[in-house]
Design a protein around this motif. Structure first.
Motif, PDB file in Angstrom:
ATOM      1  N   LEU A  35       0.917  -1.123   0.032  1.00  0.00           N
ATOM      2  CA  LEU A  35      -0.144   0.041  -0.174  1.00  0.00           C
ATOM      3  C   LEU A  35       0.825   1.400  -0.030  1.00  0.00           C
ATOM      4  CD1 LEU A  35      -2.820  -0.501   2.380  1.00  0.00           C
ATOM      5  CD2 LEU A  35      -2.919  -0.461   0.099  1.00  0.00           C
ATOM      6  N   GLU A  36       2.024   1.185   0.635  1.00  0.00           N
ATOM      7  CA  GLU A  36       3.014   2.171   0.903  1.00  0.00           C
ATOM      8  C   GLU A  36       4.211   1.808   0.657  1.00  0.00           C
ATOM      9  OE1 GLU A  36       2.536   5.915   1.341  1.00  0.00           O
ATOM     10  OE2 GLU A  36       4.595   5.350   0.891  1.00  0.00           O
ATOM     11  N   PRO A  37       4.775   2.051  -0.559  1.00  0.00           N
ATOM     12  CA  PRO A  37       6.205   1.062  -0.813  1.00  0.00           C
ATOM     13  C   PRO A  37       7.393   1.895   0.074  1.00  0.00           C
ATOM     14  CG  PRO A  37       5.143   1.833  -2.804  1.00  0.00           C
ATOM     15  CD  PRO A  37       4.276   2.292  -1.792  1.00  0.00           C
ATOM     16  N   SER A  38       7.112   3.121   0.325  1.00  0.00           N
ATOM     17  CA  SER A  38       8.261   3.820   1.112  1.00  0.00           C
ATOM     18  C   SER A  38       8.484   3.078   2.421  1.00  0.00           C
ATOM     19  CB  SER A  38       8.015   5.273   1.015  1.00  0.00           C
ATOM     20  OG  SER A  38       7.008   5.641   2.404  1.00  0.00           O
ATOM     21  N   HIS A  90       7.808   9.272  -8.858  1.00  0.00           N
ATOM     22  CA  HIS A  90       9.029   8.895  -8.103  1.00  0.00           C
ATOM     23  C   HIS A  90       8.617   8.227  -6.674  1.00  0.00           C
ATOM     24  CE1 HIS A  90      11.826  10.100 -11.154  1.00  0.00           C
ATOM     25  NE2 HIS A  90      12.834   9.579 -10.584  1.00  0.00           N
ATOM     26  N   LEU A  91       7.182   8.814  -6.368  1.00  0.00           N
ATOM     27  CA  LEU A  91       6.913   8.427  -4.790  1.00  0.00           C
ATOM     28  C   LEU A  91       6.997   6.780  -4.669  1.00  0.00           C
ATOM     29  CD1 LEU A  91       3.473   9.998  -3.852  1.00  0.00           C
ATOM     30  CD2 LEU A  91       5.641  10.120  -2.844  1.00  0.00           C
ATOM     31  N   GLY A  92       6.625   6.095  -5.435  1.00  0.00           N
ATOM     32  CA  GLY A  92       6.631   4.585  -4.993  1.00  0.00           C
ATOM     33  C   GLY A  92       7.875   3.831  -5.318  1.00  0.00           C
ATOM     34  N   SER A  93       9.126   4.492  -5.850  1.00  0.00           N
ATOM     35  CA  SER A  93      10.141   4.092  -6.038  1.00  0.00           C
ATOM     36  C   SER A  93      10.922   3.955  -4.773  1.00  0.00           C
ATOM     37  CB  SER A  93      10.976   4.969  -7.092  1.00  0.00           C
ATOM     38  OG  SER A  93      11.708   5.813  -6.318  1.00  0.00           O
ATOM     39  N   PRO A  94      12.182   3.136  -4.787  1.00  0.00           N
ATOM     40  CA  PRO A  94      12.828   2.886  -3.536  1.00  0.00           C
ATOM     41  C   PRO A  94      13.804   4.094  -3.181  1.00  0.00           C
ATOM     42  CG  PRO A  94      13.153   0.986  -4.895  1.00  0.00           C
ATOM     43  CD  PRO A  94      12.198   2.043  -5.819  1.00  0.00           C
ATOM     44  N   ALA A  95      13.711   4.879  -4.185  1.00  0.00           N
ATOM     45  CA  ALA A  95      14.560   6.232  -4.016  1.00  0.00           C
ATOM     46  C   ALA A  95      13.829   7.282  -3.117  1.00  0.00           C
ATOM     47  CB  ALA A  95      14.944   6.536  -5.463  1.00  0.00           C
ATOM     48  N   LYS A 143      12.629   7.775  -0.303  1.00  0.00           N
ATOM     49  CA  LYS A 143      13.103   8.150   0.892  1.00  0.00           C
ATOM     50  C   LYS A 143      14.170   8.826   0.988  1.00  0.00           C
ATOM     51  CE  LYS A 143      14.248   6.247   5.559  1.00  0.00           C
ATOM     52  NZ  LYS A 143      15.044   5.230   6.213  1.00  0.00           N
ATOM     53  N   GLU A 144      15.099   8.327   0.160  1.00  0.00           N
ATOM     54  CA  GLU A 144      16.439   8.963   0.060  1.00  0.00           C
ATOM     55  C   GLU A 144      16.526  10.390  -0.591  1.00  0.00           C
ATOM     56  OE1 GLU A 144      19.341   6.501  -1.852  1.00  0.00           O
ATOM     57  OE2 GLU A 144      20.841   8.089  -1.771  1.00  0.00           O
ATOM     58  N   MET A 145      15.417  10.516  -1.272  1.00  0.00           N
ATOM     59  CA  MET A 145      15.181  11.925  -1.880  1.00  0.00           C
ATOM     60  C   MET A 145      14.541  12.746  -1.039  1.00  0.00           C
ATOM     61  SD  MET A 145      13.764  10.636  -5.527  1.00  0.00           S
ATOM     62  CE  MET A 145      13.465  12.127  -6.529  1.00  0.00           C
ATOM     63  N   GLY A 146      14.099  12.375   0.272  1.00  0.00           N
ATOM     64  CA  GLY A 146      13.239  13.110   0.922  1.00  0.00           C
ATOM     65  C   GLY A 146      11.842  13.542   0.439  1.00  0.00           C
ATOM     66  N   LEU A 147      11.402  12.709  -0.195  1.00  0.00           N
ATOM     67  CA  LEU A 147       9.971  12.693  -1.108  1.00  0.00           C
ATOM     68  C   LEU A 147       8.873  12.219  -0.505  1.00  0.00           C
ATOM     69  CD1 LEU A 147       8.698  13.752  -3.497  1.00  0.00           C
ATOM     70  CD2 LEU A 147       9.014  11.527  -4.897  1.00  0.00           C
ATOM     71  N   PHE A 148       8.017  12.786  -0.182  1.00  0.00           N
ATOM     72  CA  PHE A 148       6.623  12.017   0.613  1.00  0.00           C
ATOM     73  C   PHE A 148       5.478  12.915   0.327  1.00  0.00           C
ATOM     74  CE2 PHE A 148       6.778  14.805   4.222  1.00  0.00           C
ATOM     75  CZ  PHE A 148       8.078  15.060   4.719  1.00  0.00           C
ATOM     76  N   LEU A 149       4.420  12.160   0.447  1.00  0.00           N
ATOM     77  CA  LEU A 149       2.993  12.992   0.166  1.00  0.00           C
ATOM     78  C   LEU A 149       2.711  13.561   1.546  1.00  0.00           C
ATOM     79  CD1 LEU A 149       0.475  10.205  -1.358  1.00  0.00           C
ATOM     80  CD2 LEU A 149       1.415  12.617  -2.338  1.00  0.00           C
ATOM     81  N   ILE A 150       2.172  14.669   1.557  1.00  0.00           N
ATOM     82  CA  ILE A 150       1.506  15.502   2.685  1.00  0.00           C
ATOM     83  C   ILE A 150       0.234  16.137   2.409  1.00  0.00           C
ATOM     84  CG2 ILE A 150       2.999  17.318   2.186  1.00  0.00           C
ATOM     85  CD1 ILE A 150       3.263  17.734   5.278  1.00  0.00           C
ATOM     86  N   SER A 151      -0.701  16.320   3.114  1.00  0.00           N
ATOM     87  CA  SER A 151      -1.963  16.970   2.973  1.00  0.00           C
ATOM     88  C   SER A 151      -1.927  18.217   3.850  1.00  0.00           C
ATOM     89  CB  SER A 151      -3.125  16.059   3.529  1.00  0.00           C
ATOM     90  OG  SER A 151      -2.831  14.910   2.707  1.00  0.00           O
ATOM     91  N   GLY A 152      -2.852  18.975   3.583  1.00  0.00           N
ATOM     92  CA  GLY A 152      -2.947  20.317   4.554  1.00  0.00           C
ATOM     93  C   GLY A 152      -3.870  21.295   3.897  1.00  0.00           C
TER      94      GLY A 152
END
Lengths: 341, 347
Positions: A261-264, B78-83, B85-94
Motif C-alpha cells: 500500500l505504501e512502498p516507502s 517517483h513516490l513509489g520508487s525505493p529512491a 525516502k533517500e530523496m526526501g520525497l513524500f506525500l503530505i496533506s494540508g
C-alpha cells in the motif's frame, strides 16, 4: 451517608475515560481505579487509537453514531488546545481504499469525521489494486501519552489508582459501594461472560516519520496509521485466539501488505511488534447489574466489550456508564439527593 | 565539450542531472563541472521546508504553471520508487486559509484531492472563513540535494568549491556552455535589477504530532507574510516572513517573535513545541523566472550561457520543469554546434 465510594476496574481507555466521567458527573463520589495493568501495558496501548468506528451488530446505529459524535467532539476540542501534544491527540488525514466497491458507500460516521468524500481518480492511481476509496480527516489518540494524560487528570481530581488483580467483583464489596467493570477482555474471566471473545490483533510500530497520511484497506486487515513518534502497521483479526506472543510469520505478512500500500515503508526502521486482544462482543455490555449474595446487594455497572472500536466510542459509553453509576448511587440504602447526576 | 554549472542549490544540481541524463550518451566528450560557493546544507534550498506549492496566482505566466505541473508529475512518479525516502520525497496533506473567498488557484488540478474546507474544518482556524484542502508533496532538500549530488558524482560530474566572479572566468578556461543557476546572487555575475532578495526567516521546532501543512494568506500583506506551519520528516517549520529587498541573512528577534506568536495562535499545541533551530534565507525573487540563452563574448572567447534563476519562493515547486526547459536550450546549442541531434522529447 459518607461520600459514595466507586471503584473502576480496568485502566485502559474505557476504564480511565469512565472514571473521568464519573468524577465530573458525581463530584461527591470518591473514585478509585483498580487494574492489574496500567499504561503502557494495556490493550489500549497496542491499538493505534484511530477514531474510525467499528460497527456493533447488536447496537442500534443511531446509538453508535451518538457515541462517536460525543467522542469526536470531546477529542476535537482537546486537539485544538495547548494540551494536544501532551494528550497525544492529533488530526490525521488519509484514505480508506477498497478492492471492490463496498455495499455501503457512506458509512454512518461519514458526517462526523471531517471532509469525508470519495477519492478522485488521480488519488486512486496511487493504489492500483483498489477501485474505490474514501478520503477524510479524523483524530488519533496516541498511547501511552493519551492514557498517561487521562491518569494525570484523574490524579488531579483526587482519584487514587492501584495496581491490583481483582479475581472476583465480590472481593470489593466491603470497600466500595459501586463497582464499574471496565475490565475489557479481562471480563471473560472476571464475570464469566461467554459472549465476550478475543479478536487477536498483531501490529508493528515502526519509525517512518515521512508517512503523514493514514491508509486503510476497507477490509480492515491492512492499515497504516501515523502516530506522533511511530507508525502503526496492521494487522490481523483472529477470532478466539488468546495468544499474546508475536508471530514472526505474521510480522512479515503485515509488513509486506503495508509496503504494497505504501512502498516507502520498506525504509522503515526499528520495527517493534505488539499483540492485543480486542475485547469483542456483538454489542458493548453497558448496563447495571445488582449482585446479590446472602442478603447483601452490590451494584455493578458494566462497560466492556468494545472490540475494535473502544477509542471511537469512549466518551459516549463512559457518559452512559457514569449516568448508570449515578442511578446506582441514588438507589443505595441511605442515599439522599446529595448524589447529584 | 565542457559544461559548467554555477550554483549548487536545487536549481543547479537538478539542471545538471537533467542535462547529463539526456545528453551524455549523445555527446561522448561531455564533461560536466559544478562550481558553487555554497553546497548543501548551506544553500537557500536547504532552508526551505520543501513543500510543493506555487503562489496563489500565476499572473498569466502559463509557462511557469506548466513547469510546476511537470515537476509535480515527475515527483509523483517517483513516490513509489525505493529512491523516494533517500530523496526526501513524500506525500503530505494540508490547509490553505483565507479571510475571504478567493478564486481557485492555477494548480488545483495538479495537486491531489483539491477541495474547499467545510464549516467544521474552519472551526479549527478562528479568524479564517475560507480555505482549501489538498494533498501535495514534500521534497526536503537536506535529503534531495545530497541525493542529486550522489547521482551526479556517480556520473563522473566534478564539483568545485569556488565563488565564480565572472562568466569569463569560466569561459576563458575552455568551458563551452555555462549554466547560470546562481539564485539570489545572480546579479553579481550580470546586473539584473529585476532580481531582488525576498528575505524569509523560519523557526524549526520538534512537533511530530503535526501531520498537516497549514498556510495562511493575507491578501494585503502578500505571499509568505502570513503564518505557515509545515511538518517535515524530522522537524516542523514555522514561518511567515517575506521582506522584499532585504539582504540581511541574520536572524531577527522581531521576526522570531512575529513567527512564534502568529503560529502559536494558529496552532495552540505549538506552544509546547521545542525550538531546535532558526534560519534566514533570501528567496531569489523576480517577476518571472529568467530561463533563456545568451552568448557571452570576451575577446576571442565565446560561451553559451543558459540562465536559470529567479525562482522566488517556488524553486522546489518548479525545479524539474525548468531543468527540462534548460536541457532543451542545451539541445539547441548542441544542434547549432552540430554536435548532436536532440533526443525525442520526453514526457
Amino acid at each position: 451517608m459518607a461520600a459514595p465510594k466507586v471503584a473502576v476496574v480496568g485502566a485502559g481507555v474505557i476504564g480511565l475515560s469512565t472514571a473521568l466521567c464519573i468524577t465530573e458527573m458525581c463530584p461527591s463520589c470518591s473514585v478509585t481505579v483498580l487494574s492489574d495493568q496500567f499504561s503502557p501495558n494495556t490493550t489500549s496501548d497496542v491499538a493505534a487509537g484511530m477514531l474510525i468506528p467499528h460497527t456493533y451488530p447488536g447496537t442500534p446505529i443511531h446509538v453508535q453514531k451518538q457515541w462517536f459524535k460525543e467522542t469526536f467532539a470531546y477529542l476535537f476540542a482537546i486537539s485544538n488546545s495547548p494540551e494536544a501534544s501532551e494528550a497525544g491527540i492529533h488530526l490525521v488525514s488519509g484514505w480508506q481504499v477498497f478492492k471492490n466497491t463496498p455495499e455501503e458507500e457512506l458509512p454512518f460516521w461519514s458526517d462526523v469525521v471531517l471532509g469525508f468524500r470519495p477519492m478522485s481518480e488521480a488519488e486512486l492511481q496511487k493504489f492500483p489494486q483498489h477501485r474505490f476509496g474514501q478520503a477524510f480527516t479524523t483524530l488519533k489518540c496516541d498511547c501511552p501519552p493519551y492514557l498517561l494524560w487521562l491518569e494525570k487528570r484523574l490524579k488531579a481530581t483526587g482519584v487514587q489508582m492501584y495496581t491490583r488483580k481483582v479475581a472476583d467483583l465480590w472481593e470489593l464489596h466491603s470497600e466500595y459501594n459501586v463497582i464499574v467493570n471496565c475490565a475489557g477482555i479481562g471480563a471473560h474471566q472476571l464475570v464469566g461472560d461467554e459472549k465476550l471473545f478475543p479478536v487477536r490483533g498483531q501490529v508493528l510500530k515502526v519509525h517512518a516519520p515521512w508517512v503523514k497520511n493514514f491508509i486503510r484497506d476497507g477490509d480492515g486487515l491492512t492499515y497504516i496509521y501515523p502516530g506522533i513518534h511511530r507508525v502503526t502497521l496492521g494487522g490481523t483479526r483472529e477470532k478466539e485466539s488468546w495468544s499474546l506472543s508475536p508471530d514472526p510469520g505474521t510480522t512479515k505478512d503485515i509488513f509486506d501488505r503495508c509496503c504494497s500500500l505504501e512502498p516507502s515503508l520498506r525504509g522503515a526502521q526499528d520495527i517493534k511488534v505488539k499483540v492485543g486482544l480486542r475485547p469483542s462482543r456483538r454489542c458493548v455490555r453497558l448496563q447495571r447489574e445488582v449482585l446479590s449474595q446472602g442478603g447483601v446487594k452490590f451494584p455493578v455497572v458494566h462497560n466492556y466489550g468494545h472490540g475494535a472500536g473502544g477509542f471511537s466510542v469512549q466518551m459516549g459509553t463512559a457518559k452512559e456508564a457514569a449516568r448508570l453509576v449515578g442511578e446506582c448511587i441514588a438507589a443505595l440504602p441511605g442515599s439522599s439527593s446529595r448524589a447529584k447526576l | 565539450m565542457r559544461v559548467a554549472i554555477i550554483g549548487a542549490g536545487v536549481i543547479g544540481l537538478s539542471t545538471a542531472l537533467c542535462i547529463h541524463e539526456q545528453y551524455h550518451s549523445l555527446v561522448p566528450s561531455l564533461e560536466m563541472e559544478v562550481y558553487a560557493d555554497r553546497y548543501t546544507p548551506h544553500t537557500t534550498s536547504d532552508g526551505a521546508a520543501g513543500l510543493w506549492q506555487p503562489y496563489l496566482s500565476d499572473h498569466g505566466n502559463l509557462q511557469e504553471t506548466l513547469w510546476n505541473k511537470e515537476t509535480f508529475d515527475y515527483l509523483l512518479g517517483h513516490l513509489g520508487s525505493p529512491a523516494a525516502k533517500e530523496m526526501g520525497l513524500f506525500l503530505i496533506s494540508g490547509y490553505n486559509l483565507f479571510t475571504q473567498p478567493v478564486p481557485d488557484p492555477s494548480w488545483k488540478n495538479i495537486v491531489l484531492g483539491f477541495r474547499n474546507l467545510t464549516p467544521k474544518e474552519l472551526e479549527l482556524f478562528p479568524g479564517y472563513s475560507y480555505g482549501w484542502f489538498n494533498t501535495a508533496l514534500m521534497l526536503e532538500c537536506r535529503s534531495y540535494l545530497p541525493w542529486l549530488t550522489n547521482r551526479l558524482t556517480q556520473r563522473g560530474v566534478r564539483f568545485f568549491h569556488k565563488k565564480v566572479e565572472s562568466f569569463q572566468e569560466v569561459s576563458g578556461d575552455g568551458v563551452d556552455v555555462v549554466i547560470n543557476c546562481t539564485g539570489v546572487r545572480a546579479g553579481e555575475l550580470q546586473p539584473d535589477p529585476e532580481l531582488q532578495p525576498g528575505r524569509g526567516q523560519i523557526i524549526k521546532v520538534l512537533a511530530p504530532w503535526v501531520k498537516h501543512f497549514i498556510i495562511t494568506h493575507n491578501i494585503k500583506s502578500g505571499i509568505y507574510n502570513s503564518p505557515y506551519v509545515i511538518p517535515g520528516s524530522e522537524f516542523t517549520v514555522l514561518g511567515g516572513i517575506y521582506q522584499h529587498g532585504n539582504w540581511n541573512e541574520e536572524n531577527s528577534t522581531r521576526d522570531h517573535k512575529t513567527i512564534w506568536e502568529n503560529c502559536c495562535r494558529l496552532l495552540p499545541a505549538l506552544q509546547k513545541a521545542k525550538i531546535v533551530e532558526e534560519w534566514s534565507g533570501l528567496r531569489p525573487a523576480r517577476p518571472c523566472v529568467r530561463l533563456e540563452r545568451e552568448t557571452i563574448r570576451h575577446g576571442p572567447f565565446q560561451a553559451e550561457v543558459i540562465h536559470n534563476y529567479g525562482h522566488g519562493g517556488f524553486g522546489i515547486t518548479i525545479h524539474w520543469g525548468c531543468a527540462m526547459a534548460a536541457a532543451r536550450l542545451f539541445g539547441s546549442i548542441l544542434q547549432e554546434k552540430k554536435l548532436a541531434n536532440p533526443p525525442q522529447p520526453r514526457l
